[in-house]
Design a protein around this motif. Structure first.
Motif, PDB file in Angstrom:
ATOM      1  N   LYS A  78     116.077 -39.811 -21.575  1.00 24.99           N
ATOM      2  CA  LYS A  78     115.279 -40.028 -22.782  1.00 24.99           C
ATOM      3  C   LYS A  78     116.202 -40.109 -23.995  1.00 24.99           C
ATOM      4  O   LYS A  78     117.086 -39.276 -24.173  1.00 24.99           O
ATOM      5  CB  LYS A  78     114.284 -38.878 -22.940  1.00 24.99           C
ATOM      6  CG  LYS A  78     113.204 -39.122 -23.934  1.00 24.99           C
ATOM      7  CD  LYS A  78     112.173 -38.017 -23.855  1.00 24.99           C
ATOM      8  CE  LYS A  78     111.068 -38.272 -24.834  1.00 24.99           C
ATOM      9  NZ  LYS A  78     110.077 -37.212 -24.809  1.00 24.99           N
ATOM     10  N   THR A  79     115.998 -41.138 -24.838  1.00 21.03           N
ATOM     11  CA  THR A  79     116.867 -41.315 -26.004  1.00 21.03           C
ATOM     12  C   THR A  79     116.140 -41.038 -27.312  1.00 21.03           C
ATOM     13  O   THR A  79     116.772 -40.682 -28.292  1.00 21.03           O
ATOM     14  CB  THR A  79     117.422 -42.749 -26.041  1.00 21.03           C
ATOM     15  OG1 THR A  79     116.325 -43.662 -26.042  1.00 21.03           O
ATOM     16  CG2 THR A  79     118.309 -43.019 -24.844  1.00 21.03           C
ATOM     17  N   LEU A  80     114.833 -41.206 -27.351  1.00 15.60           N
ATOM     18  CA  LEU A  80     114.060 -40.966 -28.568  1.00 15.60           C
ATOM     19  C   LEU A  80     113.163 -39.749 -28.370  1.00 15.60           C
ATOM     20  O   LEU A  80     112.492 -39.623 -27.349  1.00 15.60           O
ATOM     21  CB  LEU A  80     113.216 -42.192 -28.915  1.00 15.60           C
ATOM     22  CG  LEU A  80     114.002 -43.475 -29.193  1.00 15.60           C
ATOM     23  CD1 LEU A  80     113.049 -44.619 -29.437  1.00 15.60           C
ATOM     24  CD2 LEU A  80     114.916 -43.288 -30.376  1.00 15.60           C
TER      25      LEU A  80
ATOM     26  N   GLU B  28     108.734 -38.811 -35.296  1.00 14.75           N
ATOM     27  CA  GLU B  28     108.652 -39.445 -33.986  1.00 14.75           C
ATOM     28  C   GLU B  28     109.792 -40.445 -33.844  1.00 14.75           C
ATOM     29  O   GLU B  28     110.252 -41.008 -34.830  1.00 14.75           O
ATOM     30  CB  GLU B  28     107.342 -40.230 -33.839  1.00 14.75           C
ATOM     31  CG  GLU B  28     106.171 -39.401 -33.420  1.00 14.75           C
ATOM     32  CD  GLU B  28     104.959 -40.280 -33.174  1.00 14.75           C
ATOM     33  OE1 GLU B  28     104.237 -39.988 -32.221  1.00 14.75           O
ATOM     34  OE2 GLU B  28     104.748 -41.241 -33.924  1.00 14.75           O
ATOM     35  N   GLY B  29     110.214 -40.679 -32.633  1.00 14.24           N
ATOM     36  CA  GLY B  29     111.222 -41.695 -32.363  1.00 14.24           C
ATOM     37  C   GLY B  29     112.580 -41.368 -32.961  1.00 14.24           C
ATOM     38  O   GLY B  29     113.269 -42.244 -33.471  1.00 14.24           O
ATOM     39  N   VAL B  30     112.979 -40.115 -32.913  1.00 18.48           N
ATOM     40  CA  VAL B  30     114.251 -39.687 -33.492  1.00 18.48           C
ATOM     41  C   VAL B  30     115.325 -39.721 -32.394  1.00 18.48           C
ATOM     42  O   VAL B  30     115.101 -39.214 -31.290  1.00 18.48           O
ATOM     43  CB  VAL B  30     114.116 -38.251 -34.065  1.00 18.48           C
ATOM     44  CG1 VAL B  30     115.425 -37.759 -34.638  1.00 18.48           C
ATOM     45  CG2 VAL B  30     113.033 -38.206 -35.105  1.00 18.48           C
ATOM     46  N   PRO B  31     116.493 -40.321 -32.674  1.00 13.33           N
ATOM     47  CA  PRO B  31     117.580 -40.293 -31.683  1.00 13.33           C
ATOM     48  C   PRO B  31     118.044 -38.867 -31.398  1.00 13.33           C
ATOM     49  O   PRO B  31     117.848 -37.958 -32.217  1.00 13.33           O
ATOM     50  CB  PRO B  31     118.696 -41.096 -32.351  1.00 13.33           C
ATOM     51  CG  PRO B  31     118.045 -41.875 -33.427  1.00 13.33           C
ATOM     52  CD  PRO B  31     116.832 -41.119 -33.839  1.00 13.33           C
ATOM     53  N   LYS B  32     118.650 -38.692 -30.241  1.00 11.20           N
ATOM     54  CA  LYS B  32     119.029 -37.356 -29.778  1.00 11.20           C
ATOM     55  C   LYS B  32     119.972 -36.649 -30.750  1.00 11.20           C
ATOM     56  O   LYS B  32     119.764 -35.479 -31.082  1.00 11.20           O
ATOM     57  CB  LYS B  32     119.679 -37.460 -28.393  1.00 11.20           C
ATOM     58  CG  LYS B  32     119.991 -36.130 -27.774  1.00 11.20           C
ATOM     59  CD  LYS B  32     120.527 -36.294 -26.375  1.00 11.20           C
ATOM     60  CE  LYS B  32     120.782 -34.937 -25.749  1.00 11.20           C
ATOM     61  NZ  LYS B  32     121.267 -35.054 -24.376  1.00 11.20           N
TER      62      LYS B  32
ATOM     63  N   LYS C  20     120.723 -32.333 -34.897  1.00  8.12           N
ATOM     64  CA  LYS C  20     121.132 -31.896 -36.242  1.00  8.12           C
ATOM     65  C   LYS C  20     119.971 -31.227 -36.966  1.00  8.12           C
ATOM     66  O   LYS C  20     120.132 -30.177 -37.599  1.00  8.12           O
ATOM     67  CB  LYS C  20     121.607 -33.090 -37.075  1.00  8.12           C
ATOM     68  CG  LYS C  20     122.987 -33.566 -36.797  1.00  8.12           C
ATOM     69  CD  LYS C  20     123.318 -34.679 -37.778  1.00  8.12           C
ATOM     70  CE  LYS C  20     124.570 -35.419 -37.437  1.00  8.12           C
ATOM     71  NZ  LYS C  20     124.804 -36.541 -38.357  1.00  8.12           N
ATOM     72  N   ILE C  21     118.791 -31.865 -36.900  1.00  5.81           N
ATOM     73  CA  ILE C  21     117.617 -31.315 -37.593  1.00  5.81           C
ATOM     74  C   ILE C  21     117.236 -29.967 -36.996  1.00  5.81           C
ATOM     75  O   ILE C  21     116.914 -29.019 -37.733  1.00  5.81           O
ATOM     76  CB  ILE C  21     116.445 -32.323 -37.526  1.00  5.81           C
ATOM     77  CG1 ILE C  21     116.785 -33.565 -38.347  1.00  5.81           C
ATOM     78  CG2 ILE C  21     115.149 -31.691 -38.024  1.00  5.81           C
ATOM     79  CD1 ILE C  21     115.798 -34.703 -38.211  1.00  5.81           C
ATOM     80  N   VAL C  22     117.290 -29.835 -35.661  1.00  4.61           N
ATOM     81  CA  VAL C  22     116.951 -28.574 -35.011  1.00  4.61           C
ATOM     82  C   VAL C  22     117.906 -27.481 -35.466  1.00  4.61           C
ATOM     83  O   VAL C  22     117.485 -26.355 -35.796  1.00  4.61           O
ATOM     84  CB  VAL C  22     116.977 -28.740 -33.470  1.00  4.61           C
ATOM     85  CG1 VAL C  22     116.919 -27.388 -32.775  1.00  4.61           C
ATOM     86  CG2 VAL C  22     115.812 -29.605 -33.019  1.00  4.61           C
TER      87      VAL C  22
END
Length: 187
Positions: free
Chosen positions: A117-119, A163-167, A172-174
């Motif tokens: 999964k990429t997104l 939604e649809g965020v790259p890994k 980084k956000i997490v």
């Protein structure tokens, strides 16, 4: 603007007397107050252009279809030509829609893509009560919301953030939210 008939008649008569033009000249060139004829319409001007007879017959046949038959034609053409169904406008017209792969072209390769999964979808699950102002500021800057909207967003946790965020961006956000005292899930 309305011009009286008497004024129009005097103007035209004066123009006829002083004009070196012959009497059989078109009236629109003699009387400046007469209304001009409307220009030809677009569909009238293109009908004179030479077209392929095969295309002309197809256009005639399509113009005689009902709405349901036209919808069936469009869906059949989309499936035969591998044209993906894209929504018109709205929220999906942003960058998330551009990153979505076309479903019809890669159905055979869907199995390997599902494994990797990429997104991802980011969800704000919870946060520390002491870190609430920091979380609100971060959500405000990240999502572009107003202060009131971001406060309501944070108070309504758990909520989907993006939604649809790259890994890489999702990780980084997490980490950022974890450092501020929030718990974000990547699904």
């Amino acid at each position: 603007m309305s011009v009286s008939i008497a004024c129009t008649t005097r103007c035209c008569a004066r123009a006829l007397r002083t004009s070196p033009r012959p009497l059989f000249a078109p009236q629109s060139t003699i009387c400046p107050y007469q209304r001009r004829t409307p220009p030809s319409r677009r569909h009238e001007s293109t009908s004179a252009a030479p077209t392929n007879p095969k295309i002309a017959t197809i256009v005639d046949q399509i113009s005689q279809l009902t709405l349901l038959e036209t919808a069936d034609l469009v869906s059949n053409l989309k499936s035969k030509l591998n044209i993906p169904d894209l929504p018109m406008g709205g929220f999906a017209s942003g960058p998330a829609a551009a990153a979505a792969p076309p479903p019809a072209a890669e159905e055979e390769e869907a199995a390997p893509a599902a494994q990797e999964k990429t997104l991802f979808t980011l969800t704000l699950k919870s946060f520390d009560a002491a870190a609430k102002p920091k979380i609100i500021k971060e959500i405000k800057s990240m999502l572009g919301l107003s202060l009131v909207e971001s406060k309501k967003f944070v108070e309504g946790a758990p909520k989907m953030m993006k939604e649809g965020v790259p890994k890489e961006e999702g990780e980084k956000i997490v980490e950022t939210m974890k450092g501020l005292g929030g718990v974000v899930g990547m699904d």
